[in-house]
Scaffold this motif. Structure first.
Motif, short mmCIF file in Angstrom:
data_model
loop_
_atom_site.label_atom_id
_atom_site.label_comp_id
_atom_site.label_asym_id
_atom_site.label_seq_id
_atom_site.Cartn_x
_atom_site.Cartn_y
_atom_site.Cartn_z
N SER A 19 60.32 130.85 117.11
CA SER A 19 60.20 130.36 117.10
C SER A 19 58.41 131.44 117.98
CB SER A 19 59.25 129.54 118.65
OG SER A 19 60.83 127.99 118.09
N HIS A 70 52.16 129.28 122.46
CA HIS A 70 52.96 128.26 122.57
C HIS A 70 53.25 127.70 123.98
CE1 HIS A 70 55.01 125.28 120.70
NE2 HIS A 70 56.22 125.49 121.77
N ASP A 93 50.56 123.86 121.04
CA ASP A 93 50.08 125.31 120.44
C ASP A 93 48.50 125.70 121.26
OD1 ASP A 93 52.39 125.98 119.01
OD2 ASP A 93 51.99 125.47 117.54
N GLY A 107 60.43 126.93 121.83
CA GLY A 107 59.82 126.18 120.68
C GLY A 107 60.69 125.58 120.84
N THR A 138 46.82 132.88 119.54
CA THR A 138 47.74 131.20 120.09
C THR A 138 48.57 131.45 120.65
OG1 THR A 138 47.04 130.49 118.29
CG2 THR A 138 48.20 129.19 119.01
N GLY A 157 55.16 119.50 123.90
CA GLY A 157 54.85 121.59 123.58
C GLY A 157 53.64 121.10 122.85
#
Length: 257
Positions: A138, A62, A97, A128, A60, A95
């Motif tokens: 983050s 971000h 993910d 983040g 993952t 943002g």
């Protein structure tokens, strides 16, 4: 307090008003995804440049924002700022993910804005919070999987952040404005010879294989059954993982219809 996104948006409006009659403001869909061959809910397998057979079971990233620029930033010309005045032609500032194990485009929460001017380079903002706030824990990159090479097998996991842990090396130059924390969070330049249009959407693809360039799990295998990437670049695997994350190699922009 102005955010960098608002500054960039103002720059695009100025560029549009000052350009030719064909330069129009546009809004567009934007999405991000892993490689085309990645299938959601399935592990992603590949062989690294050092011959390690990687099976990624979790990935993952971000992405805080993405931008397109009218020109390619020149290395050394941005020493006092992370902003490139007068060059931004598109932005996506919400943002997301991104599931790196899915090749299906995952839409950003809000539309992007831009002008119909050709871009040559893109930027990916890995943050983040506010791009200039040093304190930010983050999770930016989260990984888990296994690596095997010549009979040596190691499970790995890791969570990378870009906050106070990345600011120490530049502390001596930050006071002079030469290397603020935003430099650690902005990946630039990324080749992007595309033009925002009234139709279609912006797609950011991220290649997990490129994150593992020059990573040697050999020493990590001796540390135990599961290797955890340190979040401070204190060994060879974690140092190269962070450098790869901050390089342009994993990222690619396209305009799709």
């Amino acid at each position: 307090m102005r955010t960098l996104g608002k500054i960039v948006a103002t720059t695009m409006v100025i560029a549009s008003c000052g350009g030719s009659t064909g330069d129009n403001l546009v809004t567009f869909q934007a999405a991000a995804a892993g490689p085309v061959n990645a299938v959601s809910s399935q592990a992603l397998a590949f062989t690294s440049d050092r011959g390690w057979n990687i099976v990624l079971t979790k990935g993952t990233l971000h992405v805080g924002a993405v931008y397109l620029n009218q020109s390619v930033p020149v290395s050394g010309a941005q020493d006092t700022s992370c902003i490139l005045p007068g060059t931004y032609v598109a932005e996506v500032t919400t943002g997301l993910d991104v599931d790196l194990l899915s090749g299906t485009p995952q839409p950003f929460p809000a539309l992007g804005t831009g002008v119909t001017i050709p871009a040559l380079a893109g930027q990916v903002w890995l943050t983040g919070g506010h791009i200039n706030s040093v304190a930010d824990d983050s999770p930016i990159l989260t990984l888990a999987g296994t690596a095997e090479h010549n009979g040596v097998s190691v499970a790995f996991e890791g969570v990378l952040t870009i906050g106070t842990n990345r600011a120490a090396d530049s502390a001596s130059t930050t006071l002079a404005g030469a290397n603020p924390i935003c430099k650690q969070r902005i990946v630039s330049p990324i080749p992007a010879t595309i033009e925002p249009e009234t139709k279609g959407s912006l797609l950011l693809r991220i290649a997990p294989k490129a994150l593992f360039t020059n990573i040697d799990f050999g020493a990590a295998a001796a540390k135990g059954s599961t290797y955890a990437f340190p979040d401070d670049s204190s060994d060879q695997p974690s140092r190269n993982l962070y450098q790869n994350l901050h390089s342009s190699a994993p990222y690619g922009f396209d305009w799709v219809h």
